[in-house]
Design a protein around this motif. Structure first.
Motif, PDB file in Angstrom:
ATOM      1  N   PRO A 203       7.799  18.215  96.312  1.00 51.56           N
ATOM      2  CA  PRO A 203       9.091  17.997  96.962  1.00 51.56           C
ATOM      3  C   PRO A 203       9.536  19.216  97.762  1.00 51.56           C
ATOM      4  N   GLU A 204      10.501  19.025  98.624  1.00 51.40           N
ATOM      5  CA  GLU A 204      11.084  20.152  99.342  1.00 51.40           C
ATOM      6  C   GLU A 204      11.840  21.011  98.338  1.00 51.40           C
ATOM      7  N   LEU A 205      11.629  22.343  98.391  1.00 49.30           N
ATOM      8  CA  LEU A 205      12.218  23.215  97.378  1.00 49.30           C
ATOM      9  C   LEU A 205      13.726  23.347  97.572  1.00 49.30           C
ATOM     10  N   GLU A 208      17.253  27.817  95.510  1.00 49.07           N
ATOM     11  CA  GLU A 208      16.940  28.718  94.391  1.00 49.07           C
ATOM     12  C   GLU A 208      15.437  28.770  94.124  1.00 49.07           C
ATOM     13  N   GLN A 209      14.816  27.591  94.176  1.00 43.72           N
ATOM     14  CA  GLN A 209      13.360  27.562  93.984  1.00 43.72           C
ATOM     15  C   GLN A 209      12.676  28.357  95.084  1.00 43.72           C
ATOM     16  N   HIS A 210      13.173  28.183  96.290  1.00 43.04           N
ATOM     17  CA  HIS A 210      12.579  28.874  97.426  1.00 43.04           C
ATOM     18  C   HIS A 210      12.656  30.388  97.234  1.00 43.04           C
ATOM     19  N   THR A 232      16.122  23.255  81.333  1.00 38.71           N
ATOM     20  CA  THR A 232      15.097  22.221  81.357  1.00 38.71           C
ATOM     21  C   THR A 232      15.393  21.264  82.507  1.00 38.71           C
ATOM     22  N   GLY A 233      14.376  20.997  83.316  1.00 38.21           N
ATOM     23  CA  GLY A 233      14.580  20.074  84.426  1.00 38.21           C
ATOM     24  C   GLY A 233      15.100  20.741  85.686  1.00 38.21           C
ATOM     25  N   SER A 234      15.114  22.094  85.706  1.00 36.88           N
ATOM     26  CA  SER A 234      15.630  22.782  86.885  1.00 36.88           C
ATOM     27  C   SER A 234      14.538  23.036  87.914  1.00 36.88           C
ATOM     28  N   GLY A 235      13.308  22.687  87.572  1.00 37.13           N
ATOM     29  CA  GLY A 235      12.236  22.836  88.552  1.00 37.13           C
ATOM     30  C   GLY A 235      11.398  24.088  88.385  1.00 37.13           C
ATOM     31  N   LYS A 236      11.284  24.614  87.160  1.00 33.69           N
ATOM     32  CA  LYS A 236      10.438  25.788  86.920  1.00 33.69           C
ATOM     33  C   LYS A 236       8.971  25.474  87.215  1.00 33.69           C
ATOM     34  N   THR A 237       8.536  24.314  86.710  1.00 34.21           N
ATOM     35  CA  THR A 237       7.125  23.978  86.889  1.00 34.21           C
ATOM     36  C   THR A 237       6.788  23.886  88.374  1.00 34.21           C
ATOM     37  N   GLU A 238       7.723  23.359  89.144  1.00 33.30           N
ATOM     38  CA  GLU A 238       7.512  23.281  90.592  1.00 33.30           C
ATOM     39  C   GLU A 238       7.350  24.677  91.191  1.00 33.30           C
ATOM     40  N   VAL A 239       8.108  25.641  90.688  1.00 31.32           N
ATOM     41  CA  VAL A 239       7.964  27.024  91.159  1.00 31.32           C
ATOM     42  C   VAL A 239       6.571  27.559  90.822  1.00 31.32           C
ATOM     43  N   ALA A 269      -1.794  17.015  83.492  1.00 32.61           N
ATOM     44  CA  ALA A 269      -1.972  15.973  84.501  1.00 32.61           C
ATOM     45  C   ALA A 269      -1.290  16.379  85.812  1.00 32.61           C
ATOM     46  N   ARG A 270      -0.141  17.014  85.705  1.00 29.01           N
ATOM     47  CA  ARG A 270       0.592  17.434  86.904  1.00 29.01           C
ATOM     48  C   ARG A 270      -0.192  18.504  87.667  1.00 29.01           C
ATOM     49  N   PHE A 271      -0.784  19.428  86.953  1.00 29.19           N
ATOM     50  CA  PHE A 271      -1.612  20.441  87.611  1.00 29.19           C
ATOM     51  C   PHE A 271      -2.825  19.798  88.263  1.00 29.19           C
ATOM     52  N   ARG A 386      20.023  21.666  87.576  1.00 29.12           N
ATOM     53  CA  ARG A 386      18.975  20.668  87.492  1.00 29.12           C
ATOM     54  C   ARG A 386      18.699  20.107  88.878  1.00 29.12           C
ATOM     55  N   THR A 387      17.459  19.685  89.098  1.00 27.52           N
ATOM     56  CA  THR A 387      17.114  19.103  90.396  1.00 27.52           C
ATOM     57  C   THR A 387      17.715  17.711  90.486  1.00 27.52           C
ATOM     58  N   ALA A 388      17.699  17.190  91.665  1.00 26.26           N
ATOM     59  CA  ALA A 388      18.068  15.786  91.910  1.00 26.26           C
ATOM     60  C   ALA A 388      19.438  15.431  91.353  1.00 26.26           C
ATOM     61  N   HIS A 551       8.022  17.939  76.538  1.00 28.82           N
ATOM     62  CA  HIS A 551       8.051  16.547  76.971  1.00 28.82           C
ATOM     63  C   HIS A 551       9.241  16.259  77.871  1.00 28.82           C
ATOM     64  N   HIS A 552       8.992  15.397  78.825  1.00 26.27           N
ATOM     65  CA  HIS A 552      10.070  14.896  79.672  1.00 26.27           C
ATOM     66  C   HIS A 552      10.376  13.484  79.215  1.00 26.27           C
ATOM     67  N   PHE A 553      11.612  13.226  78.832  1.00 27.14           N
ATOM     68  CA  PHE A 553      12.011  11.867  78.454  1.00 27.14           C
ATOM     69  C   PHE A 553      13.159  11.445  79.356  1.00 27.14           C
TER      70      PHE A 553
HETATM   71  P1  ADP Z   1      11.190  22.291  84.510  1.00 28.03           P
HETATM   72  O1  ADP Z   1       9.785  22.794  84.496  1.00 28.03           O
HETATM   73  O2  ADP Z   1      12.202  23.377  84.739  1.00 28.03           O
HETATM   74  O3  ADP Z   1      11.543  21.422  83.327  1.00 28.03           O
HETATM   75  P2  ADP Z   1      10.268  20.566  86.637  1.00 28.03           P
HETATM   76  O4  ADP Z   1       9.576  21.448  87.611  1.00 28.03           O
HETATM   77  O5  ADP Z   1       9.417  19.776  85.716  1.00 28.03           O
HETATM   78  O6  ADP Z   1      11.365  21.375  85.805  1.00 28.03           O
HETATM   79  O7  ADP Z   1      11.242  19.602  87.457  1.00 28.03           O
HETATM   80  C1  ADP Z   1      11.975  18.562  86.838  1.00 28.03           C
HETATM   81  C2  ADP Z   1      11.843  17.297  87.697  1.00 28.03           C
HETATM   82  O8  ADP Z   1      12.409  17.524  88.969  1.00 28.03           O
HETATM   83  C3  ADP Z   1      10.424  16.900  87.928  1.00 28.03           C
HETATM   84  O9  ADP Z   1      10.346  15.496  87.918  1.00 28.03           O
HETATM   85  C4  ADP Z   1      10.116  17.439  89.309  1.00 28.03           C
HETATM   86  O10 ADP Z   1       9.126  16.683  89.968  1.00 28.03           O
HETATM   87  C5  ADP Z   1      11.446  17.344  89.999  1.00 28.03           C
HETATM   88  N1  ADP Z   1      11.640  18.388  90.995  1.00 28.03           N
HETATM   89  C6  ADP Z   1      11.345  19.701  90.886  1.00 28.03           C
HETATM   90  N2  ADP Z   1      11.709  20.364  92.002  1.00 28.03           N
HETATM   91  C7  ADP Z   1      12.254  19.474  92.835  1.00 28.03           C
HETATM   92  C8  ADP Z   1      12.831  19.534  94.141  1.00 28.03           C
HETATM   93  N3  ADP Z   1      12.907  20.700  94.809  1.00 28.03           N
HETATM   94  N4  ADP Z   1      13.288  18.393  94.691  1.00 28.03           N
HETATM   95  C9  ADP Z   1      13.226  17.227  94.006  1.00 28.03           C
HETATM   96  N5  ADP Z   1      12.690  17.091  92.802  1.00 28.03           N
HETATM   97  C10 ADP Z   1      12.199  18.190  92.189  1.00 28.03           C
END
Ligand code: ADP
Ligand code: ZN
Length: 736
Positions: A203-205, A208-210, A232-239, A269-271, A386-388, A551-553
């Motif tokens: 996704p587009e960052l 903060e992620q950027h 949790t859910g703030s997009g760390k893994t995406e970073v 699986a995500r990696f 949190r994202t989204a 886990h993501h629920f």
């Molecule tokens: P964390 O590792 O902090 O729990 P994730 O990286 O798993 O967070 O992100 C939580 C959810 O938000 C995931 O479904 C991910 O795909 C989504 N997400 C992450 N970054 C963005 C973004 N910049 N825009 C939209 N969705 C995002």
């Protein structure tokens, strides 16, 4: 001519190297630290790793043995890893052979090849110069194969297999006749083509992620520690994914440490979905061969991403570029027996040696990491939202003293669960106690079923109809009557099994899944259950710690912490931190998608400062207060501690050994180090052994390290040490 002496690390519980002469007929100039060598050890032949190449030994010449043979042409552990391992052995005061063994897959410790090689065949020199015995006209198959090799130069199993199903017989025949020779070649040690791309761009960052990704990227090629703090859910893994993509694009590798891979198939699986190149995955569930293959792929550089649990911090990397430690606060990064290292701390030490950035990510950073930021030894990266647009969950305390309960579930909790189920949400109920009930009690005389081998109670497991000790594994049938007075006994208190029963009775229409070590024992049952949760079929989730990790629920809208009180008055200085992290981590499972989440925490102490801080100011408020308390009480990270533990079948031996150890420490000169104890462990008897400990406390690491360096060799020699099992734990996670 001067002799070549090898200082060899051998997997044995002795804090020293073993000297050998270089194997006969080897060129001493070719021997390097990091190569493995076969050596005679006692009456066995063992694999050792050369740490030193010298010209003399302290041993008398008559006692010096020859090493038998070199195993590797080049070091299996490069200079940086060797340096890290030697430093670790000193820091943790652990036998170097056992430290090195922790870094190597079992297969390599028993002599397997460190490099993947492939067999290929070529025409022999004799055949090429026409000096081989001619092939008869009737041997057409052999002739065909010889011609093929003549035109190709060399060929492997795949190509020859395409030529004929019986190619192995033909090759063997040609070898016998001197036409063909076999060669072993190293398998290509480069990344396969196409590896540098990413499969999907993500996704587009957010801004903060950027900022976080840009900071990590700007630091490439130099040591730079980051603490990535994001709920949790703030997009760390995406970073992580973006920083790794940039690393791979520079033709470097990324090492990612995670707490428990078997519990987080989603992350792997995500990696795999993001990066098309091979992933090297290292965890304890692998077979020896799988582990060896992943290790080789990491070392050869053919895997751009290496992902693994604790011991993967020692995975070799051909071109290290970035280290990520996910959920850096997680206790599983600290090994709790044998070589008691912290993979989180060693990740920092390793990144420093490579000169690369390291990212410690968490929704609940350890107080160590927060203090590191404050002291300017790490850079803070924040993902506050949190994202989204998902809103963070609201935390509410339920006063257990003020409400009626049904088997540990207070009435307001029951009503809230009902409301969320009616609105189509999923509900997660957390209780960190597996089994049916923690106690079997006799109402007649007050008898409580004890473990015969531990200072602990036996847990009732109703489904198995057994009483189990969660400390030593004692397993026995449940008696119907009290062995002392004959009254009918009954289970008291709640475990996950009983909560499952209670919730099934309260909410008969809602499908329930229990996730704990007992329910998930069968292979594949966790995957099945996760699948049923994600499909929405399951409405109620009951579980232990197992539920809180990674886990993501997205469908969960309510999280209930059934009992927060176990951790509130813990004796350990880390008990509060552990409890706060658990509550915040469990809470993080709620409201991940578009639904706002709600969290209920049941407690008998709603005014407790820890709970108040979490409810009103979140983890940051808790952490700020906790750091002040630690500083005032002189606990880590504002001090350094080490624990010497001892145990034996009798009560006296551990105390006698530790008492002597204390005298020895005092004789070493303890400038700056304080010793507390010896004292019996809070659970003194465990699995039939009595346990005691001595606590060493110092304001900084260096006085502690100076004392340990002089003290531990004396402990090894002490006659009292032979009557106990003892272990030193530097930077212990738990004091008891
Ligand atoms: P964390 O590792 O902090 O729990 P994730 O990286 O798993 O967070 O992100 C939580 C959810 O938000 C995931 O479904 C991910 O795909 C989504 N997400 C992450 N970054 C963005 C973004 N910049 N825009 C939209 N969705 C995002
Ligand atoms: Zn027991």
């Amino acid at each position: 001519m001067s002799e070549v002496i090898l200082g060899v690390a051998i997997d044995a519980p002795l804090r020293r190297l073993f000297d050998y002469r270089a194997p006969p007929l080897t060129d001493g100039g070719k021997i390097q630290p990091g190569q493995r060598v076969w050596v005679p050890f006692g009456r066995r032949k063992m694999v050792g790793v050369i740490l030193e190449v010298r010209s003399h030994s302290e041993l008398p010449a008559a006692r010096l043995k020859n090493a038998l043979a070199l195993i590797d042409d080049s070091p299996v552990l490069d200079a940086t890893l060797l340096d890290l391992l030697r430093w670790s052995a000193e820091y943790y005061r652990h036998p170097p052979g056992e430290v090195i063994a922790a870094a190597l897959p079992v297969a390599l410790r028993t002599g397997a090849d460190a490099v993947a090689t492939a067999e290929r065949w070529t025409l022999s020199a004799a055949a090429r110069t026409g000096q081989a015995e001619p092939l008869s006209a009737r041997a057409s198959k052999l002739r065909e194969l010889a011609d093929f090799l003549g035109s190709r130069g060399a060929a492997g199993a795949a190509e020859l297999g395409a030529l004929s199903a019986r190619w192995r017989d033909h090759v063997r025949e040609l070898e016998k006749r001197g036409w063909v020779t076999r060669v072993r070649e190293d398998v290509a040690a480069t990344m396969p083509p196409g590896t540098h791309a990413v499969a999907e761009s993500g996704p587009e960052l957010t801004p903060e992620q950027h900022t976080a990704v840009a900071a990590i990227e700007a630091a490439h090629g130099q040591y730079a520690p980051f603490v990535l703090h994001g709920v949790t859910g703030s997009g760390k893994t995406e970073v992580y994914l973006r920083a790794i993509a940039a690393t791979i694009a520079r033709d470097e590798q990324a090492l990612v440490l995670v707490p428990e891979i078997s519990l987080t198939p989603q992350l792997v699986a995500r990696f795999a979905a993001r990066f098309p190149g091979p992933l090297a995955v290292l965890h304890s569930g692998l077979t020896d061969t799988e582990r060896l293959l992943a290790w080789r792929a990491a070392r050869a550089g053919s895997a751009p991403v290496v992902i693994g649990t604790r011991s993967a911090v020692f995975a070799p990397l051909a071109r290290p570029g970035l280290i990520v430690v996910d959920e850096e606060h997680d206790p599983s990064y600290k090994q709790q027996d044998g070589f008691r290292y912290s993979a989180r701390d060693l990740a920092l030490a390793r990144a420093q040696r490579h000169g690369i950035p390291v990212v410690l990510g968490s929704a609940t950073p350890s107080l160590e990491s927060l203090e590191r930021i404050r002291a300017g030894r790490a850079q803070r990266l924040d993902l506050p939202n949190r994202t989204a647009g998902a809103k963070p969950p609201g935390l509410h305390l339920i006063d257990l003293r003020a409400h009626a309960q049904t088997q540990g579930v207070a009435t307001p909790t029951v009503l809230t669960i009902q409301r969320h189920l009616a609105a189509g949400g999923q509900v997660l109920v957390y209780l960190n106690r597996r089994g049916y009930a923690p106690t079997l009690f006799c109402p007649g005389c007050g008898w409580i079923a004890p473990c015969p081998r531990c200072d602990a109670r036996l847990t009732v497991h109703q489904r198995e109809r057994s009483l189990d000790c969660h400390h030593c594994g004692t397993h026995r049938p449940i008696p119907e009557l009290c062995p002392d007075c004959g009254t009918a006994v009954k289970p008291v208190g709640q475990g996950t099994e009983r909560i499952e029963e209670t919730l099934t009775t309260l909410f008969p229409g809602a499908a329930l899944a229990r996730i704990d070590r007992d329910a998930m024992r069968k292979r594949g049952s966790l995957e099945d259950t996760l699948q049923r949760i994600h499909s929405g079929e399951v409405k109620l989730l009951v579980g232990t710690q197992m539920l809180t990790k990674g886990h993501h629920f997205p469908l969960v809208s309510l999280v209930v912490v059934l009992n927060a009180d176990q951790g509130l008055f813990g004796t350990d200085f880390r008990a509060a931190e552990r409890l706060a992290q658990t509550i915040v981590q469990v809470s993080g499972r709620a409201g991940r998608a578009e639904r706002p989440g709600e969290v209920l925490i049941q407690t008998e102490y709603p005014d407790h400062p820890l709970l108040q801080q979490l409810v009103n100011g979140g983890y940051d408020a808790f952490a700020t207060a906790a750091l002040i308390e630690r500083e005032q009480a002189h606990w880590p990270p504002f001090a350094r501690v080490a624990v010497l533990r001892a145990e034996a079948p009798g009560r006296d031996a551990p105390l006698a050994f530790l008492g002597h150890a204390r005298v020895l420490a005092e004789s070493c000169g303890m400038a700056g180090v304080e010793i507390l104890g010896p004292a019996a462990a809070p659970m003194e008897r465990r699995a039939g052994h009595y346990r005691a400990q001595l606590l060493l406390h110092a304001p900084t690491h260096s006085p502690l390290q100076r004392l340990l360096a002089r003290w531990v060799p004396l402990l090894e020699e002490a006659p009292e040490a032979r009557k106990v099992r003892w272990a030193l734990d530097v930077d212990p996670l738990e004091l008891f």
